[in-house]
Design an enzyme around this catalytic site. Structure first.
Site, PDB file in Angstrom:
ATOM      1  N   SER A  33     -62.832-130.477  39.158  1.00 30.53           N
ATOM      2  CA  SER A  33     -63.139-129.847  37.895  1.00 30.53           C
ATOM      3  C   SER A  33     -62.544-128.351  37.911  1.00 30.53           C
ATOM      4  O   SER A  33     -62.951-127.787  39.118  1.00 30.53           O
ATOM      5  CB  SER A  33     -64.582-129.973  37.707  1.00 30.53           C
ATOM      6  OG  SER A  33     -65.250-129.167  36.674  1.00 30.53           O
ATOM      7  N   GLY A  34     -61.891-127.989  36.858  1.00 28.44           N
ATOM      8  CA  GLY A  34     -61.447-126.485  37.127  1.00 28.44           C
ATOM      9  C   GLY A  34     -60.055-126.608  37.581  1.00 28.44           C
ATOM     10  O   GLY A  34     -59.362-125.460  37.477  1.00 28.44           O
ATOM     11  N   LYS A  37     -56.422-129.761  34.904  1.00 30.02           N
ATOM     12  CA  LYS A  37     -56.061-131.502  34.489  1.00 30.02           C
ATOM     13  C   LYS A  37     -55.737-131.490  32.861  1.00 30.02           C
ATOM     14  O   LYS A  37     -54.772-131.823  32.220  1.00 30.02           O
ATOM     15  CB  LYS A  37     -56.974-132.460  34.939  1.00 30.02           C
ATOM     16  CG  LYS A  37     -57.145-132.458  36.481  1.00 30.02           C
ATOM     17  CD  LYS A  37     -57.943-133.707  37.060  1.00 30.02           C
ATOM     18  CE  LYS A  37     -59.464-133.378  36.336  1.00 30.02           C
ATOM     19  NZ  LYS A  37     -60.023-132.133  36.908  1.00 30.02           N
ATOM     20  N   SER A  38     -57.077-131.118  32.264  1.00 29.38           N
ATOM     21  CA  SER A  38     -56.942-131.099  30.739  1.00 29.38           C
ATOM     22  C   SER A  38     -55.828-130.297  30.128  1.00 29.38           C
ATOM     23  O   SER A  38     -55.026-130.814  29.200  1.00 29.38           O
ATOM     24  CB  SER A  38     -58.138-130.790  30.162  1.00 29.38           C
ATOM     25  OG  SER A  38     -59.105-131.740  30.452  1.00 29.38           O
ATOM     26  N   SER A 105     -61.967-138.265  38.793  1.00 30.75           N
ATOM     27  CA  SER A 105     -61.748-139.688  39.362  1.00 30.75           C
ATOM     28  C   SER A 105     -61.812-139.462  40.946  1.00 30.75           C
ATOM     29  O   SER A 105     -60.768-139.637  41.628  1.00 30.75           O
ATOM     30  CB  SER A 105     -60.581-140.342  39.121  1.00 30.75           C
ATOM     31  OG  SER A 105     -59.345-139.681  38.994  1.00 30.75           O
TER      32      SER A 105
END
Length: 199
Positions: A33-34, A37-38, A105
């Protein structure tokens, strides 16, 4: 007892490739997270579309608002989340599109299951960033809450992240700019999923 029958499509993979001008594929972005990726997935979708590719991003937060809204964040919930996403991503690839899947994931076994579902269309992309860098970014304040014990089973803090051992491509978002990481992935796609006609 329900009897399931596989319904065969009349369009072949070759038909779809001729239509879209490229093979279908799953670009699976995994990382803490962070890690970015997005942002990377959306940048890549935009860049590839401009080049003539047909793409769509499946993002972890978006999927959990709809398809997987009934799942929690336990080990079992995360495993089922990735199982469902792998099945959906596989359908995108079978349809001839490039599916960019952006999901933490964290477990190798779950990613391996997604790879098996998607078969040869699966490309694992490790968006690498060390924990300290991700905590510094902490766009949602989740690391702070996890450190305070307000979130249980948080990847990187109280739950493991199993980094890929043989990813097809690695970008380091801690040392590279978003633009550099995006360009690396564009080159990867051009080399491995070349356009067979101009847009």
């Amino acid at each position: 007892m329900n009897k399931l029958t596989t319904v065969a499509h009349t369009l072949t993979a070759a038909d779809r490739q001729a239509h879209y001008g490229h093979a279908g594929a799953v670009l699976w972005l995994t990382g803490l997270s962070g890690a970015g990726k997005s942002s990377l997935a959306m940048n890549l979708e935009h860049a590839l579309t401009k080049l003539g590719y047909s793409c769509y991003v499946l993002d972890g937060d978006n999927v959990r608002r709809g398809l997987n809204a009934n799942l929690g964040f336990s080990h079992e919930g995360r495993t089922e989340n990735i199982r469902r996403v792998g099945e959906v991503a596989s359908l995108f690839a079978d349809a001839g599109l490039i599916c960019i899947a952006a999901f933490i994931s964290p477990y190798r076994a779950d990613r391996a299951r997604a790879r098996a579902c998607c078969r040869q269309t699966f490309h694992e992309i490790h968006v690498a960033a060390d924990l300290a860098t991700c905590e510094t970014r902490d766009p949602k304040g989740l690391y702070k809450e996890a450190r305070a014990g307000q979130i249980q089973e948080f990847t990187g803090i109280s739950a493991p992240y199993e980094a890929p051992e043989q990813a097809e491509c690695v970008v380091n978002s801690a040392s590279e700019t978003l633009a550099v990481s995006t360009e690396k992935l564009i080159f990867y796609v051009l080399a491995n999923l070349p356009l067979t006609r101009n847009a």
